[in-house]
Design an enzyme around this catalytic site. Structure first.
Site, PDB file in Angstrom:
ATOM      1  N   HIS A   1       0.852  -1.193   0.000  1.00 11.16           N
ATOM      2  CA  HIS A   1       0.000   0.000   0.000  1.00 11.16           C
ATOM      3  C   HIS A   1       0.892   1.249   0.000  1.00 11.16           C
ATOM      4  O   HIS A   1       1.798   1.371   0.823  1.00 11.16           O
ATOM      5  CB  HIS A   1      -0.875  -0.054   1.252  1.00 11.16           C
ATOM      6  CG  HIS A   1      -1.908   1.005   1.364  1.00 11.16           C
ATOM      7  ND1 HIS A   1      -3.123   0.945   0.701  1.00 11.16           N
ATOM      8  CD2 HIS A   1      -1.934   2.162   2.069  1.00 11.16           C
ATOM      9  CE1 HIS A   1      -3.852   2.019   1.013  1.00 11.16           C
ATOM     10  NE2 HIS A   1      -3.154   2.774   1.839  1.00 11.16           N
TER      11      HIS A   1
ATOM     12  N   MET B   1       0.306  11.688  -0.231  1.00 12.04           N
ATOM     13  CA  MET B   1      -0.371  12.806   0.465  1.00 12.04           C
ATOM     14  C   MET B   1       0.194  14.123  -0.036  1.00 12.04           C
ATOM     15  O   MET B   1       1.400  14.239  -0.256  1.00 12.04           O
ATOM     16  CB  MET B   1      -0.125  12.717   1.968  1.00 12.04           C
ATOM     17  CG  MET B   1      -0.546  11.411   2.601  1.00 12.04           C
ATOM     18  SD  MET B   1      -0.223  11.468   4.367  1.00 12.04           S
ATOM     19  CE  MET B   1      -0.625   9.783   4.826  1.00 12.04           C
TER      20      MET B   1
ATOM     21  N   HIS C   1      -2.859   4.761  -2.774  1.00 22.55           N
ATOM     22  CA  HIS C   1      -3.933   5.469  -2.064  1.00 22.55           C
ATOM     23  C   HIS C   1      -3.640   6.960  -2.156  1.00 22.55           C
ATOM     24  O   HIS C   1      -2.757   7.476  -1.471  1.00 22.55           O
ATOM     25  CB  HIS C   1      -3.954   4.986  -0.606  1.00 22.55           C
ATOM     26  CG  HIS C   1      -4.977   5.647   0.248  1.00 22.55           C
ATOM     27  ND1 HIS C   1      -4.985   5.531   1.624  1.00 22.55           N
ATOM     28  CD2 HIS C   1      -6.045   6.440  -0.046  1.00 22.55           C
ATOM     29  CE1 HIS C   1      -5.998   6.216   2.120  1.00 22.55           C
ATOM     30  NE2 HIS C   1      -6.659   6.789   1.134  1.00 22.55           N
TER      31      HIS C   1
ATOM     32  N   MET D   1      -4.282  10.515  -1.346  1.00 18.54           N
ATOM     33  CA  MET D   1      -4.939  11.459  -0.424  1.00 18.54           C
ATOM     34  C   MET D   1      -4.560  12.855  -0.897  1.00 18.54           C
ATOM     35  O   MET D   1      -3.735  13.550  -0.298  1.00 18.54           O
ATOM     36  CB  MET D   1      -4.476  11.186   1.016  1.00 18.54           C
ATOM     37  CG  MET D   1      -5.124   9.922   1.590  1.00 18.54           C
ATOM     38  SD  MET D   1      -4.227   9.281   3.012  1.00 18.54           S
ATOM     39  CE  MET D   1      -2.973   8.336   2.159  1.00 18.54           C
TER      40      MET D   1
ATOM     41  N   MET E   1     -11.835   4.251   5.281  1.00 18.29           N
ATOM     42  CA  MET E   1     -10.831   4.731   6.241  1.00 18.29           C
ATOM     43  C   MET E   1     -11.341   4.509   7.657  1.00 18.29           C
ATOM     44  O   MET E   1     -12.443   4.925   8.006  1.00 18.29           O
ATOM     45  CB  MET E   1     -10.551   6.228   6.050  1.00 18.29           C
ATOM     46  CG  MET E   1      -9.785   6.611   4.798  1.00 18.29           C
ATOM     47  SD  MET E   1      -8.108   5.927   4.653  1.00 18.29           S
ATOM     48  CE  MET E   1      -7.371   6.325   6.235  1.00 18.29           C
TER      49      MET E   1
END
Ligand code: DX5
Ligand code: ZN
Length: 225
Positions: free
Chosen positions: A33, A37, A66, A68, A138
């Site tokens: 993963h 960010m 992922h 963000m 989340m």
């Protein structure tokens, strides 16, 4: 359809100075993963495409990105060479925009996922689940590793699981935040397929052993067959 618990260690908790070595310490990770960010969508900055690409160059493990970040329609297609690319529902205009971006990602050759923060309901997604390969729930506020699991998000997992099973979809339910062998059990019972774990794996004496502990706890508690 057959389901198995999949464990996805998050490199956010790895030693960034030795990423290749850290990845080599988790040979039985099902997925890796990768938390991107931007310091805007979340109050933290991690890394972007160059570091993600560096990870890709040292492993054959399925890579789960992922994002963000704000404006995922602009940046997400750059990650099309990764296995799965998840963006946040809160970062796009509405569910229609999320469905459209997922279609763009699939057309670019990757799987497409949508994520929801703890306070975001999943009901608006339930009629559109076929558009997504993964839904990432989340279980902490996104931005930082090492926070405590929020069990109240499991109602959303149950709602997703019920609709996916009802419609016979292949959409995978993923959970991210505060996952340990202890919290993986209720998450598995609620219907999670993919368990993201950062601080419970990296920074520990035996990261590979930690993965197996999470896998064993999930397999014992969930309805996998
Ligand atoms: C948090 C990230 C997570 C993080 C999880 O915003 O999305 O993937 O690495 O870390 P732990 O498992 O420590 O909660
Ligand atoms: Zn994450």
């Amino acid at each position: 359809m057959s389901r198995q618990p999949l464990i996805a260690p998050s490199i956010l908790s790895a030693d960034f100075a030795h990423l290749a070595d850290e990845i080599a310490r988790v040979p039985r990770a099902d997925w890796l993963h990768i938390d991107v960010m931007d310091a805007h969508f979340v109050p933290n900055l991690s890394f972007g495409l160059p570091v993600a690409e560096a990870v890709r160059s040292v492993t054959d493990t399925f890579l789960d990105v992922h994002l963000m970040i704000e404006d995922p329609a602009r940046w997400a297609p750059d990650y099309a060479a990764f296995g799965n690319v998840t963006f946040h529902l809160e970062a796009v205009a509405d569910v229609d925009a999320a469905v459209a971006l997922a279609a763009t990602l699939r057309a670019a050759g990757t799987r497409a996922g949508v994520s929801v923060k703890p306070g975001t309901p999943v009901e608006p997604l339930l009629d559109e689940l076929a558009a997504f390969d993964t839904v990432l729930v989340m279980s902490v506020e996104p931005g930082f590793g090492g926070q405590s699991f929020m069990p109240e998000v499991l109602d959303k997992v149950r709602a997703l699981r019920a609709r996916i099973d009802e419609e016979g979809l292949t959409t995978v339910v993923e959970i991210d935040g505060g996952i340990t062998p202890e919290t993986a059990a209720p998450a598995a019972a609620a219907g999670v397929d993919v368990f993201v774990a950062g601080s419970a794996v990296f920074g520990k004496e035996d990261p590979a052993g930690r993965i197996e502990e999470i896998r064993t706890a999930a397999a014992a508690a969930g309805d996998y067959r």
